[in-house]
Enzyme design. Sequence first.
Site, PDB file in Angstrom:
ATOM      1  N   HIS A  32       0.812  -1.237   0.000  1.00 26.93           N
ATOM      2  CA  HIS A  32       0.000   0.000   0.000  1.00 26.93           C
ATOM      3  C   HIS A  32       0.839   1.278   0.000  1.00 26.93           C
ATOM      4  O   HIS A  32       0.272   2.370  -0.126  1.00 26.93           O
ATOM      5  CB  HIS A  32      -0.945   0.023   1.203  1.00 26.93           C
ATOM      6  CG  HIS A  32      -2.014  -1.017   1.149  1.00 26.93           C
ATOM      7  ND1 HIS A  32      -2.923  -1.093   0.111  1.00 26.93           N
ATOM      8  CD2 HIS A  32      -2.316  -2.052   1.987  1.00 26.93           C
ATOM      9  CE1 HIS A  32      -3.744  -2.116   0.325  1.00 26.93           C
ATOM     10  NE2 HIS A  32      -3.394  -2.719   1.443  1.00 26.93           N
ATOM     11  N   ASP A  84      -2.765 -10.370  -2.753  1.00 27.69           N
ATOM     12  CA  ASP A  84      -3.351  -9.925  -1.487  1.00 27.69           C
ATOM     13  C   ASP A  84      -4.822  -9.558  -1.729  1.00 27.69           C
ATOM     14  O   ASP A  84      -5.188  -9.151  -2.836  1.00 27.69           O
ATOM     15  CB  ASP A  84      -2.566  -8.707  -0.972  1.00 27.69           C
ATOM     16  CG  ASP A  84      -2.990  -8.259   0.412  1.00 27.69           C
ATOM     17  OD1 ASP A  84      -2.334  -8.667   1.383  1.00 27.69           O
ATOM     18  OD2 ASP A  84      -3.989  -7.500   0.515  1.00 27.69           O
ATOM     19  N   HIS A 139      -6.312  -6.992  -0.823  1.00 31.73           N
ATOM     20  CA  HIS A 139      -6.436  -5.556  -1.118  1.00 31.73           C
ATOM     21  C   HIS A 139      -5.639  -5.174  -2.364  1.00 31.73           C
ATOM     22  O   HIS A 139      -4.578  -5.728  -2.626  1.00 31.73           O
ATOM     23  CB  HIS A 139      -5.924  -4.730   0.068  1.00 31.73           C
ATOM     24  CG  HIS A 139      -6.609  -5.048   1.359  1.00 31.73           C
ATOM     25  ND1 HIS A 139      -6.117  -5.974   2.258  1.00 31.73           N
ATOM     26  CD2 HIS A 139      -7.760  -4.569   1.887  1.00 31.73           C
ATOM     27  CE1 HIS A 139      -6.927  -6.044   3.309  1.00 31.73           C
ATOM     28  NE2 HIS A 139      -7.939  -5.204   3.102  1.00 31.73           N
ATOM     29  N   ASP A 171      -5.035 -12.832   2.959  1.00 33.77           N
ATOM     30  CA  ASP A 171      -6.285 -12.282   3.486  1.00 33.77           C
ATOM     31  C   ASP A 171      -7.454 -12.534   2.529  1.00 33.77           C
ATOM     32  O   ASP A 171      -8.578 -12.086   2.786  1.00 33.77           O
ATOM     33  CB  ASP A 171      -6.162 -10.788   3.860  1.00 33.77           C
ATOM     34  CG  ASP A 171      -5.296  -9.977   2.924  1.00 33.77           C
ATOM     35  OD1 ASP A 171      -4.897 -10.492   1.859  1.00 33.77           O
ATOM     36  OD2 ASP A 171      -5.027  -8.801   3.246  1.00 33.77           O
TER      37      ASP A 171
HETATM   38  C1  SP5 Z   1      -1.265  -5.273   3.691  1.00 36.67           C
HETATM   39  C2  SP5 Z   1      -2.726  -5.236   3.985  1.00 36.67           C
HETATM   40  O1  SP5 Z   1      -3.393  -6.262   3.884  1.00 36.67           O
HETATM   41  N1  SP5 Z   1      -3.235  -4.077   4.399  1.00 36.67           N
HETATM   42  C3  SP5 Z   1      -4.611  -3.970   4.716  1.00 36.67           C
HETATM   43  C4  SP5 Z   1      -4.991  -2.600   5.137  1.00 36.67           C
HETATM   44  C5  SP5 Z   1      -6.473  -2.485   5.348  1.00 36.67           C
HETATM   45  N2  SP5 Z   1      -6.802  -2.395   6.728  1.00 36.67           N
HETATM   46  C6  SP5 Z   1      -8.088  -2.864   7.148  1.00 36.67           C
HETATM   47  C7  SP5 Z   1      -9.221  -2.109   6.556  1.00 36.67           C
HETATM   48  C8  SP5 Z   1     -10.465  -2.425   7.342  1.00 36.67           C
HETATM   49  C9  SP5 Z   1     -11.576  -1.515   6.953  1.00 36.67           C
HETATM   50  N3  SP5 Z   1     -12.691  -1.723   7.801  1.00 36.67           N
HETATM   51  C10 SP5 Z   1     -13.373  -2.987   7.685  1.00 36.67           C
HETATM   52  C11 SP5 Z   1     -13.935  -3.461   8.981  1.00 36.67           C
HETATM   53  C12 SP5 Z   1     -14.194  -4.947   8.943  1.00 36.67           C
HETATM   54  N4  SP5 Z   1     -14.417  -5.478  10.258  1.00 36.67           N
HETATM   55 ZN    ZN Z   2      -4.379  -7.079   2.340  1.00 36.30          ZN
END
Ligand code: SP5
Ligand code: ZN
Length: 347
Positions: free
Chosen positions: A164, A200, A202, A288
């Site tokens: 990211h 990943d 994301h 994930d």
């Molecule tokens: C490297 C990586 O996997 N980074 C992920 C960053 C995102 N962080 C979490 C985002 C969560 C947003 N809210 C969702 C709530 C679900 N319980």
């Molecule tokens: Zn991720």
Amino acid sequence: MKVVYSERHLLHDIHSEIQWGSTVGNYEHAARGEVIRAALAGDTRFEMTAPADHGEAPVRAVHDAGLVDFLTSAWKEFQTVRAQREVFPDTFLHSALRQSMGPARPPVGIVDGLGYWCFETMTPLVEGTYEAARSAVDVALTAADHVLAGDRACYALCRPPGHHAPTSAYGGYCYFNNAAIAAQALVAAGAGRVTILDVDYHHGNGTQQIFYERDDVQYVSVHGDPSEAFPYFTGFADETGSGPGRGSTTNLPIGPGDDNHYDVALRHAVDDLAAFKPSILVVSLGVDTYRLDPVGNLGVSTEAFAAHGRFIASLGLPTVIIQEGGYHLPALGENVSTWLTGFATAG
Ligand code: SP5
Ligand code: ZN
């Protein structure tokens, strides 16, 4: 297969993140690295090795000097404002804030620096963040070295993750973009064309941005639809690169589904990857996508991770595998070791 690991990841000992205004436990905590290490350490197919110090130059080859300088000293400087274990910004440099006024001037201090260099509220700075983030870069670069030296594949147990982090910001649990820094080092070493395959959950907005205008590094990603998944503002199918990089970015956003649903997108990703004819492959390996992951909503099973590893190995490319996300602790080690074993035992 060699596994590159550093216990310095433990210095990034974070506890909290702010989700929609609520402070909750940070998903990207230190136990993740230890769970993965434990799953691989007991298996004779894997050989644990330490990273070599590569210095700051490879980081500065990818990231803005201002970001590197900021992260070097930010936590310590903030302690003079307020003694606090974990540090988050209170204000972000939103693009609309200075609309029609030209770009913001560079930050002069620490509190404006936080909002200038960070893009969200889930990525704290703690005392050991910089040292751990630098160690993750060394882990990725050392894995790249092993592959350059002739290993078919090498796994970098990176923590904190990296995909990211764009050129000039940190966020999404990422500070330095381990995969991008490794890919850039491979190009600099004369390895030829590089593809980064990002699996990943994301979208790897940072990696995409770093190489968006480049025709020598391809970025291919399968990820949760950004209409509903972090980082929300990148990763749509119509983002395909620009300038000389036009056509060397592929985004395959998908909604919730099962293993078969995921496999359709992964096959499409691999078709685009093969058409680019890379000499070497970097995999941003986030698990994930797992069906029980608390952050994702895709339905990938543990057994499917073995098939994914086999499928990627079948491309026959030298491969640097770099850890990104994966937050379901009870299955995290098994999911990673299953993927890697699938790769290592592909026929
Ligand atoms: C490297 C990586 O996997 N980074 C992920 C960053 C995102 N962080 C979490 C985002 C969560 C947003 N809210 C969702 C709530 C679900 N319980
Ligand atoms: Zn991720």
